[in-house]
Scaffold this active site. Sequence first.
Site, PDB file in Angstrom:
ATOM      1  CE1 TYR A   1      -3.692   2.544   0.758  1.00 10.24           C
ATOM      2  CE2 TYR A   1      -2.157   3.386   2.404  1.00 10.24           C
ATOM      3  CZ  TYR A   1      -3.301   3.536   1.655  1.00 10.24           C
ATOM      4  OH  TYR A   1      -4.068   4.671   1.790  1.00 10.24           O
TER       5      TYR A   1
ATOM      6  CE  LYS B   1      -3.344   5.250  -1.742  1.00  4.79           C
ATOM      7  NZ  LYS B   1      -4.364   5.898  -2.589  1.00  4.79           N
TER       8      LYS B   1
END
Length: 394
Positions: free
Chosen positions: A267, A271
């Site tokens: 994740y 990002k």
Amino acid sequence: MSCPVVKTNLVDDEPRQTFEPLLRKIPAQFPLHASIPQEDKWQSYITLDLIVRVLSYTFFHPWVSWVVVLCLRAQYTAYGAPEMRIATAWATLMSALGIWGLINERLAWGRAREVELEDEVIVVTGGVEGLGGLLARTWGMRGCNVAVLDKKVGGEGEGREGEGEQEGVRYYKCDVGDWESVERAAKRIGEDMGRVTVLVNNAGMVEGRSILESSAGDVERTFRTNTLSHFNTIRAFLPHMLAEKRGTIVTVSSVLGHLGAANLSAYTASKAALLAMHSSLVAELSQNPDAEDIKTLLVTPGQMRTKMFAGLQTPSSFLAPVVEPVDVAKEIITLVERGESGEIALPLYSKWVQVMSVLPVGVQMLVRRWSGVDTAMAKAGLVRGKGSVGEKRG
């Protein structure tokens, strides 16, 4: 009103009536102190962000500073008096900082473009729920042309019942991580609404696993949804904006893209990639003469109160409060409708989190231990093993 009960006394010669109420008296014992949950106590609403916001509209505001000077003069305070000199110097400093802020924003982002909401066609990815859902429904209620791209459209037991228009928003079932799916949706949106002028890349998902527990499929799925989707939608809709010579592209990243965190490697990496991609996008648009009025917004929120990180505890509700999606949505809507470029970072610490990279490594480790950024997922019970499915937002 209670009804009386008549009783007859059988001992005396003459009957005697006595009255007793039907309602019984039940003794009640009240607690000495009310039990109020910690999050409902008034202290929990006082945050560093709130204090800074109040100060920015009072003590640090140029107009308020000059009002103090005028009030002193109204009391016939001499210009040479110490309090008058201090107030004048402070008001001058606040005015200079305010003017520099305006100049800095103009140098960084250029002039704003004109926005007429009825002429804008807005696409929101991951717009069934959460932040994307708030944005889509708000613009829909205001009469804008809004299209939502989401895998949950028509999903069984969740999302919208099916493709079509609801609450002023048109929903299209689309896997934004798949180019062919995005291409088909873009064609349909063009036929239904016209050329897209505002793109909000909000779709995302999280896989709460350690690197050792993550499979190649887990990482690929996360990057397809969180990162590759931005490339797909920009490739599909940026030509619309270049043809119209106006538009706005919103990139929703995360403060974790700057920090990284244990059990969130896929994740945070996805990002972090968005931060570099957004910088490249801004650089490329600045070199295109047809993109002068195409604006860009980078959104890097802290922990938001959404289903994705439900149960995660913030280390300090004062320094790092949980962000309400409505606050982030309000900032995005404001800048989009003003036709401005910019960066949105909430709460306050997310604006300065990059300062950590210049601190000594030992200090950085102490801050990470204090913040609990590397243990939060495990404490919340959000770490998944192999084979489990991550929480998706689009």
